[in-house]
Design a protein around this motif. Sequence first.
Motif, PDB file in Angstrom:
ATOM      1  N   SER A 247      -4.309 -54.094 -45.615  1.00 25.55           N
ATOM      2  CA  SER A 247      -4.923 -53.819 -44.312  1.00 25.55           C
ATOM      3  C   SER A 247      -4.120 -54.537 -43.232  1.00 25.55           C
ATOM      4  N   THR A 248      -3.707 -53.790 -42.206  1.00 23.81           N
ATOM      5  CA  THR A 248      -2.881 -54.360 -41.141  1.00 23.81           C
ATOM      6  C   THR A 248      -3.452 -54.006 -39.766  1.00 23.81           C
ATOM      7  N   ARG A 278      -5.796 -45.069 -39.576  1.00 27.54           N
ATOM      8  CA  ARG A 278      -7.243 -44.898 -39.725  1.00 27.54           C
ATOM      9  C   ARG A 278      -7.797 -44.688 -38.317  1.00 27.54           C
ATOM     10  N   ASN A 281     -10.351 -46.738 -35.919  1.00 27.64           N
ATOM     11  CA  ASN A 281     -10.519 -48.083 -36.448  1.00 27.64           C
ATOM     12  C   ASN A 281      -9.415 -48.992 -35.909  1.00 27.64           C
ATOM     13  N   ARG A 283      -7.746 -51.216 -37.703  1.00 29.42           N
ATOM     14  CA  ARG A 283      -6.809 -51.612 -38.743  1.00 29.42           C
ATOM     15  C   ARG A 283      -6.313 -50.367 -39.481  1.00 29.42           C
ATOM     16  N   ASN A 284      -5.046 -50.372 -39.831  1.00 30.80           N
ATOM     17  CA  ASN A 284      -4.437 -49.284 -40.600  1.00 30.80           C
ATOM     18  C   ASN A 284      -4.150 -49.751 -42.026  1.00 30.80           C
ATOM     19  N   THR A 285      -3.653 -48.840 -42.843  1.00 33.69           N
ATOM     20  CA  THR A 285      -3.466 -49.141 -44.261  1.00 33.69           C
ATOM     21  C   THR A 285      -2.031 -48.875 -44.698  1.00 33.69           C
ATOM     22  N   GLY A 309      -0.772 -58.566 -42.426  1.00 36.56           N
ATOM     23  CA  GLY A 309      -2.030 -58.126 -43.011  1.00 36.56           C
ATOM     24  C   GLY A 309      -2.359 -58.834 -44.302  1.00 36.56           C
ATOM     25  N   GLU A 315     -10.100 -50.013 -48.093  1.00 35.41           N
ATOM     26  CA  GLU A 315      -9.491 -49.923 -46.761  1.00 35.41           C
ATOM     27  C   GLU A 315     -10.279 -50.635 -45.670  1.00 35.41           C
ATOM     28  N   ASP A 316     -11.595 -50.580 -45.757  1.00 42.68           N
ATOM     29  CA  ASP A 316     -12.421 -51.121 -44.663  1.00 42.68           C
ATOM     30  C   ASP A 316     -12.825 -52.577 -44.878  1.00 42.68           C
ATOM     31  N   ASP A 319     -12.428 -54.681 -41.737  1.00 43.02           N
ATOM     32  CA  ASP A 319     -12.857 -54.103 -40.465  1.00 43.02           C
ATOM     33  C   ASP A 319     -13.840 -55.035 -39.769  1.00 43.02           C
TER      34      ASP A 319
END
Length: 325
Positions: A247-248, A278, A281, A283-285, A309, A315-316, A319
Amino acid sequence: MLNRLNQLSRHISSSSSLITSRASFSPLSRVPSFVMTSSMVPNQSKTIHTAACLIIGDEVLGGKTIDTNSAFFAKYCFSLGIQLKRVEVIADDESEIIEAVRRMSNNYDFVVTSGGIGPTHDDITYESIAKAFNLPLKLHTPAFERMKRLSKPHPMQPHFDWDTPSPGLTAKLRMVYLPYDENLPAESQALFVADDMWVPIAVVNGNVHILPGVPRLFERLLQHLKPTLLPRLTNPEGKGIYRYLFSTPLPESAVAPYLTDLAARASAHGVKVGSYPRWGNKRNTVTLVGTDKAFMDSVVAEVEENVRGKKVSREDELDPPSDAE
């Protein structure tokens, strides 16, 4: 019993065009003119590296049925370390089936088809795949016997009889006339993988596995097929493919230069690097996917540093709380 089966065979042969001899194709057909036979390619014992899935059915293309089988098959392949390279959805069209199944059988190690093997006129998968490899359809006696023992006639067919020729019996027999190659052992061409299921997995050209489209049957047959596949995998233990998630908070454009360099290095280890936005949101993956766990473990700290990250399980995971919370 043999005489009775012969009588039923003659009945279905005379009442429909289901029984096919060695296939011949019209010069005007859209199907390629070359002839391929099932025994030309020794696919039955090859190591399985790649897979393809062919979903067959007008109802899927028409929006009547949602295809879940390809998603299940993707997860199935991932868990076994098989690279799923292609998924196609095509109509109940003979020429489409012939072209697609020939191409997939030639290009991939493990091919699964879903749909088109029921009792109705538009269930033409067995017939079409037989033609694709220049094979006849033949009554598979063990499948017919299992059908009689394990299935029950519909309550709306109170006078149905397994030993009396009838339109209903003709329809049921469509499901046990399978492509047959006289040059191969019969037991290798129809696999019974579950004791309580009469439906066989027909195997053509050594690598084309014909399955029903009903999701619960498709899924259960594949699960029971797994022990047969394990000895042919790159990793016989079937440990599968690993997927690491990072997660970044950085946008994709910011991590692109580093990921480009990492992807070049990782490819030598059979590891793929991915980047996924994403939307909506903060944060991206970033992902690492492959079978070389040692290499993937060795770059975890490096990836975390360069994308600012953290490796996560979902993924979440990082968040921030939503406003509602």
